[in-house]
Scaffold this active site. Structure first.
Site, PDB file in Angstrom:
ATOM      1  N   SER A  52     -10.741 -63.308   5.045  1.00 56.22           N
ATOM      2  CA  SER A  52     -12.261 -63.085   5.007  1.00 56.22           C
ATOM      3  C   SER A  52     -12.867 -64.221   4.282  1.00 56.22           C
ATOM      4  O   SER A  52     -11.990 -65.099   3.223  1.00 56.22           O
ATOM      5  CB  SER A  52     -12.625 -61.846   4.094  1.00 56.22           C
ATOM      6  OG  SER A  52     -13.907 -61.843   4.054  1.00 56.22           O
ATOM      7  N   TYR A  68     -11.356 -56.049  -3.174  1.00 56.32           N
ATOM      8  CA  TYR A  68     -11.477 -56.861  -1.806  1.00 56.32           C
ATOM      9  C   TYR A  68     -11.298 -58.462  -1.811  1.00 56.32           C
ATOM     10  O   TYR A  68     -10.572 -58.941  -1.235  1.00 56.32           O
ATOM     11  CB  TYR A  68     -12.720 -56.297  -1.135  1.00 56.32           C
ATOM     12  CG  TYR A  68     -12.785 -56.837   0.238  1.00 56.32           C
ATOM     13  CD1 TYR A  68     -12.024 -56.010   1.483  1.00 56.32           C
ATOM     14  CD2 TYR A  68     -13.540 -58.065   0.738  1.00 56.32           C
ATOM     15  CE1 TYR A  68     -12.251 -56.224   2.749  1.00 56.32           C
ATOM     16  CE2 TYR A  68     -13.444 -58.340   2.370  1.00 56.32           C
ATOM     17  CZ  TYR A  68     -12.970 -57.508   3.042  1.00 56.32           C
ATOM     18  OH  TYR A  68     -13.054 -57.865   4.337  1.00 56.32           O
ATOM     19  N   LYS A  95      -8.287 -60.634  -0.199  1.00 55.32           N
ATOM     20  CA  LYS A  95      -8.363 -61.729   0.835  1.00 55.32           C
ATOM     21  C   LYS A  95      -7.959 -63.091   0.299  1.00 55.32           C
ATOM     22  O   LYS A  95      -7.656 -63.964   1.119  1.00 55.32           O
ATOM     23  CB  LYS A  95      -9.764 -61.604   1.372  1.00 55.32           C
ATOM     24  CG  LYS A  95     -10.245 -60.374   1.905  1.00 55.32           C
ATOM     25  CD  LYS A  95      -9.199 -60.008   3.077  1.00 55.32           C
ATOM     26  CE  LYS A  95      -9.717 -58.475   3.987  1.00 55.32           C
ATOM     27  NZ  LYS A  95      -8.764 -58.443   5.068  1.00 55.32           N
TER      28      LYS A  95
HETATM   29  N1  LIG Z   1     -16.568 -56.610   9.493  1.00 61.53           N
HETATM   30  C1  LIG Z   1     -16.590 -57.574   8.537  1.00 61.53           C
HETATM   31  O1  LIG Z   1     -17.799 -57.949   8.348  1.00 61.53           O
HETATM   32  C2  LIG Z   1     -15.519 -58.505   8.211  1.00 61.53           C
HETATM   33  C3  LIG Z   1     -15.555 -59.657   7.609  1.00 61.53           C
HETATM   34  C4  LIG Z   1     -14.442 -60.452   7.119  1.00 61.53           C
HETATM   35  C5  LIG Z   1     -13.167 -59.719   7.350  1.00 61.53           C
HETATM   36  N2  LIG Z   1     -12.903 -58.480   7.601  1.00 61.53           N
HETATM   37  C6  LIG Z   1     -11.724 -57.833   8.015  1.00 61.53           C
HETATM   38  O2  LIG Z   1     -11.436 -57.751   9.365  1.00 61.53           O
HETATM   39  C7  LIG Z   1     -10.345 -57.013   9.479  1.00 61.53           C
HETATM   40  C8  LIG Z   1     -11.069 -55.600  10.387  1.00 61.53           C
HETATM   41  O3  LIG Z   1     -12.051 -55.259  10.010  1.00 61.53           O
HETATM   42  P1  LIG Z   1     -13.003 -54.512  10.781  1.00 61.53           P
HETATM   43  O4  LIG Z   1     -14.522 -55.004  10.395  1.00 61.53           O
HETATM   44  O5  LIG Z   1     -12.723 -54.558  12.277  1.00 61.53           O
HETATM   45  O6  LIG Z   1     -13.193 -52.808  10.313  1.00 61.53           O
HETATM   46  P2  LIG Z   1     -12.859 -51.564  10.964  1.00 61.53           P
HETATM   47  O7  LIG Z   1     -13.183 -50.398   9.907  1.00 61.53           O
HETATM   48  O8  LIG Z   1     -13.906 -51.225  12.131  1.00 61.53           O
HETATM   49  O9  LIG Z   1     -11.475 -51.566  11.329  1.00 61.53           O
HETATM   50  C9  LIG Z   1     -10.354 -51.476  10.684  1.00 61.53           C
HETATM   51  C10 LIG Z   1      -9.030 -50.580  11.362  1.00 61.53           C
HETATM   52  O10 LIG Z   1      -8.171 -50.839  10.489  1.00 61.53           O
HETATM   53  C11 LIG Z   1      -7.509 -49.299  10.537  1.00 61.53           C
HETATM   54  N3  LIG Z   1      -6.673 -49.025   9.194  1.00 61.53           N
HETATM   55  C12 LIG Z   1      -7.299 -49.039   8.089  1.00 61.53           C
HETATM   56  N4  LIG Z   1      -6.448 -48.859   7.177  1.00 61.53           N
HETATM   57  C13 LIG Z   1      -5.090 -48.802   7.785  1.00 61.53           C
HETATM   58  C14 LIG Z   1      -3.864 -48.808   7.601  1.00 61.53           C
HETATM   59  N5  LIG Z   1      -3.222 -48.480   6.301  1.00 61.53           N
HETATM   60  N6  LIG Z   1      -2.893 -48.850   8.609  1.00 61.53           N
HETATM   61  C15 LIG Z   1      -3.108 -49.145   9.462  1.00 61.53           C
HETATM   62  N7  LIG Z   1      -4.434 -49.253  10.052  1.00 61.53           N
HETATM   63  C16 LIG Z   1      -5.483 -49.034   9.314  1.00 61.53           C
HETATM   64  C17 LIG Z   1      -8.571 -48.579  10.676  1.00 61.53           C
HETATM   65  O11 LIG Z   1      -8.260 -47.441  11.210  1.00 61.53           O
HETATM   66  C18 LIG Z   1      -9.525 -49.331  11.845  1.00 61.53           C
HETATM   67  O12 LIG Z   1      -9.095 -49.023  13.167  1.00 61.53           O
HETATM   68  C19 LIG Z   1     -10.084 -56.229   8.106  1.00 61.53           C
HETATM   69  O13 LIG Z   1      -9.196 -56.924   7.677  1.00 61.53           O
HETATM   70  C20 LIG Z   1     -11.421 -56.658   7.393  1.00 61.53           C
HETATM   71  O14 LIG Z   1     -11.309 -56.729   6.002  1.00 61.53           O
HETATM   72  C21 LIG Z   1     -14.015 -57.806   8.419  1.00 61.53           C
END
Ligand SMILES: NC(=O)c1ccc[n+]([C@@H]2O[C@H](COP(=O)([O-])OP(=O)(O)OC[C@H]3O[C@@H](n4cnc5c(N)ncnc54)[C@H](O)[C@@H]3O)[C@@H](O)[C@H]2O)c1
Length: 256
Positions: free
Chosen positions: A148, A163, A167
């Site tokens: 991230s 968090y 990351k």
């Molecule tokens: N959305 C943002 O702005 C953003 C920015 C930077 C990084 N990220 C990263 O991107 C990745 C995906 O995030 P997103 O925005 O799609 O979030 P999201 O919440 O939409 O999806 C996350 C998915 O991970 C699954 N999950 C959570 N804990 C789990 C576990 N212990 N085992 C297996 N599956 C698990 C959830 O069920 C969900 O389907 C994450 O690592 C997040 O930190 C997101």
């Protein structure tokens, strides 16, 4: 088109995507499927994983839904076994499952802080380790981890020390594995998205979201679709000489 197919060489490759049921994982998994890859959707949410796996299969590739908690060694090892059992090999691992927490550090219960590290950092280590073992045995592969921009900067105004720490850990873990596994032809890279419109961000307090947009040189949230090509690049043969890299995709947020 034929040139790009040849350059990227993705057709027929096999992958798993953790956190693949929704959000970034789902959209990237569908992108992989459209590129001709067989994709296993791995998620703690079995029902949603199955729905997404159906959408992947509708792209005309092989698909699997596997329920697994990335913090469980048994779940993760069993998951990789199942993927290899079904697809025959594992070319690409997208270690993407993650959670966020916005509690002030002075009042965060230790269990909450640990949980974020467990899922975001230890979960990436466990899935990378299981994928790496298989890739070393088969003579190579590509691992892509979701870090991230929070691994590079400290977000404001929301508190999220666990968090951010998790990351930045993912970025350094990625580089460490890249060095260890380069002799085995296993490449390990990460992406660092900025604010992306998913379930993780849409329910965040309105005033925090307004503040993000005011701070950003590109005052809109990204879409998961904006990340697909970056992951496909790392996954592909076009990135054969790229390992230990982190690709920041944040609309320029961290530039200023
Ligand atoms: N959305 C943002 O702005 C953003 C920015 C930077 C990084 N990220 C990263 O991107 C990745 C995906 O995030 P997103 O925005 O799609 O979030 P999201 O919440 O939409 O999806 C996350 C998915 O991970 C699954 N999950 C959570 N804990 C789990 C576990 N212990 N085992 C297996 N599956 C698990 C959830 O069920 C969900 O389907 C994450 O690592 C997040 O930190 C997101």
């Amino acid at each position: 088109m034929a040139y790009l197919d040849e350059l990227f060489g993705l057709k027929g490759k096999t992958a798993f995507v953790t956190g693949g049921a929704q959000g970034i994982g789902k959209v990237v998994a569908l992108g992989m499927a459209r590129a001709g890859m067989d994709v296993a959707i791995v998620d703690i949410n079995k029902e949603k994983a199955e729905e997404t796996a159906h959408e992947v299969a509708a792209c005309g590739v092989r698909s699997l839904a596997l329920a697994a908690d990335v913090t469980s060694v048994e779940d993760v090892d069993r998951m990789v076994e199942a993927v290899v059992g079904d697809f025959g090999r594992l070319d690409v691992a997208f270690n993407n499952a993650g959670i966020a927490s916005n509690l002030p550090s002075e009042s965060t219960p230790l269990a909450d802080w640990k949980n974020v590290i467990e899922v975001n950092l230890i979960g990436v280590f466990l899935t990378a380790r299981a994928a790496g073992r298989q890739m070393i045995a088969q003579g190579g592969g590509s691992i892509v981890n979701t870090a991230s921009m929070s691994g590079h900067i400290v977000n404001r105004p929301q508190p999220q020390s666990a968090y951010n720490a998790s990351k930045s850990g993912v970025i350094q873990l990625t580089k460490s594995l890249a060095v260890e596994w380069a002799p085995h032809k296993v490449r390990v890279n990460s992406i660092s998205p900025g604010y992306i419109r998913t379930e993780m961000t849409v329910h965040v307090r309105r005033d925090w979201q307004d503040s993000w947009m005011a701070q950003s040189v590109t005052p809109v949230m990204g879409r998961p679709e904006d990340l697909v090509a970056g992951v496909l690049y790392f996954a592909s043969d076009a990135a054969a000489f790229t390992t230990g890299a982190d690709l920041v995709m944040d609309g320029g947020f961290t530039v200023v």
